[in-house]
Design a protein around this motif. Sequence first.
Motif, PDB file in Angstrom:
ATOM      1  N   SER A  14      36.374  29.052 -17.123  1.00 38.27           N
ATOM      2  CA  SER A  14      35.505  30.029 -17.769  1.00 38.27           C
ATOM      3  C   SER A  14      36.100  30.507 -19.094  1.00 38.27           C
ATOM      4  O   SER A  14      35.354  30.763 -20.039  1.00 38.27           O
ATOM      5  CB  SER A  14      35.238  31.213 -16.839  1.00 38.27           C
ATOM      6  N   GLY A  18      33.865  29.995 -22.251  1.00 39.01           N
ATOM      7  CA  GLY A  18      33.456  31.204 -22.958  1.00 39.01           C
ATOM      8  C   GLY A  18      33.958  31.228 -24.384  1.00 39.01           C
ATOM      9  O   GLY A  18      33.211  31.532 -25.318  1.00 39.01           O
ATOM     10  N   CYS A  22      31.544  30.861 -27.753  1.00 40.94           N
ATOM     11  CA  CYS A  22      31.605  31.922 -28.771  1.00 40.94           C
ATOM     12  C   CYS A  22      32.159  31.387 -30.085  1.00 40.94           C
ATOM     13  O   CYS A  22      31.673  31.742 -31.159  1.00 40.94           O
ATOM     14  CB  CYS A  22      32.444  33.089 -28.277  1.00 40.94           C
ATOM     15  N   SER A  59      42.427  32.640 -27.178  1.00 46.69           N
ATOM     16  CA  SER A  59      41.960  33.338 -25.978  1.00 46.69           C
ATOM     17  C   SER A  59      42.864  33.086 -24.772  1.00 46.69           C
ATOM     18  O   SER A  59      42.777  33.818 -23.784  1.00 46.69           O
ATOM     19  CB  SER A  59      40.526  32.933 -25.645  1.00 46.69           C
ATOM     20  N   TRP A  85      32.518  42.926 -14.295  1.00 44.38           N
ATOM     21  CA  TRP A  85      32.049  42.424 -15.580  1.00 44.38           C
ATOM     22  C   TRP A  85      32.341  43.435 -16.684  1.00 44.38           C
ATOM     23  O   TRP A  85      32.775  43.076 -17.777  1.00 44.38           O
ATOM     24  CB  TRP A  85      30.566  42.081 -15.521  1.00 44.38           C
ATOM     25  N   VAL A 127      33.806  37.102 -26.448  1.00 45.82           N
ATOM     26  CA  VAL A 127      34.509  36.057 -25.700  1.00 45.82           C
ATOM     27  C   VAL A 127      34.841  36.537 -24.292  1.00 45.82           C
ATOM     28  O   VAL A 127      34.580  35.837 -23.305  1.00 45.82           O
ATOM     29  CB  VAL A 127      35.791  35.612 -26.443  1.00 45.82           C
ATOM     30  N   SER A 128      35.396  37.739 -24.164  1.00 45.11           N
ATOM     31  CA  SER A 128      35.775  38.213 -22.833  1.00 45.11           C
ATOM     32  C   SER A 128      34.548  38.512 -21.975  1.00 45.11           C
ATOM     33  O   SER A 128      34.570  38.280 -20.765  1.00 45.11           O
ATOM     34  CB  SER A 128      36.693  39.428 -22.924  1.00 45.11           C
ATOM     35  N   LEU A 130      31.543  36.939 -22.127  1.00 43.49           N
ATOM     36  CA  LEU A 130      30.984  35.664 -21.676  1.00 43.49           C
ATOM     37  C   LEU A 130      31.910  34.980 -20.687  1.00 43.49           C
ATOM     38  O   LEU A 130      31.464  34.424 -19.678  1.00 43.49           O
ATOM     39  CB  LEU A 130      30.712  34.755 -22.881  1.00 43.49           C
ATOM     40  N   THR A 131      33.213  35.030 -20.950  1.00 45.08           N
ATOM     41  CA  THR A 131      34.181  34.426 -20.034  1.00 45.08           C
ATOM     42  C   THR A 131      34.115  35.079 -18.657  1.00 45.08           C
ATOM     43  O   THR A 131      34.095  34.392 -17.633  1.00 45.08           O
ATOM     44  CB  THR A 131      35.603  34.563 -20.618  1.00 45.08           C
ATOM     45  N   THR A 132      34.061  36.402 -18.633  1.00 42.60           N
ATOM     46  CA  THR A 132      33.991  37.117 -17.357  1.00 42.60           C
ATOM     47  C   THR A 132      32.704  36.806 -16.621  1.00 42.60           C
ATOM     48  O   THR A 132      32.716  36.603 -15.402  1.00 42.60           O
ATOM     49  CB  THR A 132      34.116  38.634 -17.585  1.00 42.60           C
ATOM     50  N   ILE A 134      30.849  34.052 -16.824  1.00 42.80           N
ATOM     51  CA  ILE A 134      30.937  32.688 -16.293  1.00 42.80           C
ATOM     52  C   ILE A 134      31.821  32.663 -15.055  1.00 42.80           C
ATOM     53  O   ILE A 134      31.476  32.057 -14.037  1.00 42.80           O
ATOM     54  CB  ILE A 134      31.453  31.710 -17.377  1.00 42.80           C
ATOM     55  N   TYR A 135      32.974  33.350 -15.125  1.00 42.28           N
ATOM     56  CA  TYR A 135      33.893  33.385 -13.987  1.00 42.28           C
ATOM     57  C   TYR A 135      33.244  34.015 -12.764  1.00 42.28           C
ATOM     58  O   TYR A 135      33.313  33.474 -11.655  1.00 42.28           O
ATOM     59  CB  TYR A 135      35.168  34.147 -14.362  1.00 42.28           C
TER      60      TYR A 135
END
Length: 155
Positions: A14, A18, A22, A59, A85, A127-128, A130-132, A134-135
Amino acid sequence: MVAWWKRLIYSLVSAVLGAGICGACIAAQQFLSNPHRHLSAIGLWTAILFFDPWVIILSLPGWALAIPIVLLVRNIRGWRFWMYWAIGICFGPAIVLAVALYAAVRGVGFGGFPGNSMSAVYVAGAVSGLTTLIYLVLVRHSQARAEMRASTTLV
């Protein structure tokens, strides 16, 4: 429950996805908003392929700092999904602001994105976030599959 090693793999995947998404959006926005450049598909892809790896590499320290949280959090059902989230969205900007504060205290410049250091905070938030997301979706999907398997083996 999802095994710790799966959660760790999901978090790395993720983070790369993410940051990659981004980074591609940022590169495309910077390329398209530049009035001095001739727009071409090859130029756009070149901008994305040059900028995207830097966003992913930058990241990874945030991913490394988030590993303890990834290993501690096991239940993301219901309201916890949204709480985690929100925590994840704040994680990247907190890191960037801490680095900016450290740079200000030490008297060195902060190498942010074009504009000022707040643009780096916004990028870190995107970024964080979207990454979170997805995770959490990957882990929740894996939890649902595990529950489905457990319920079918009991019947």
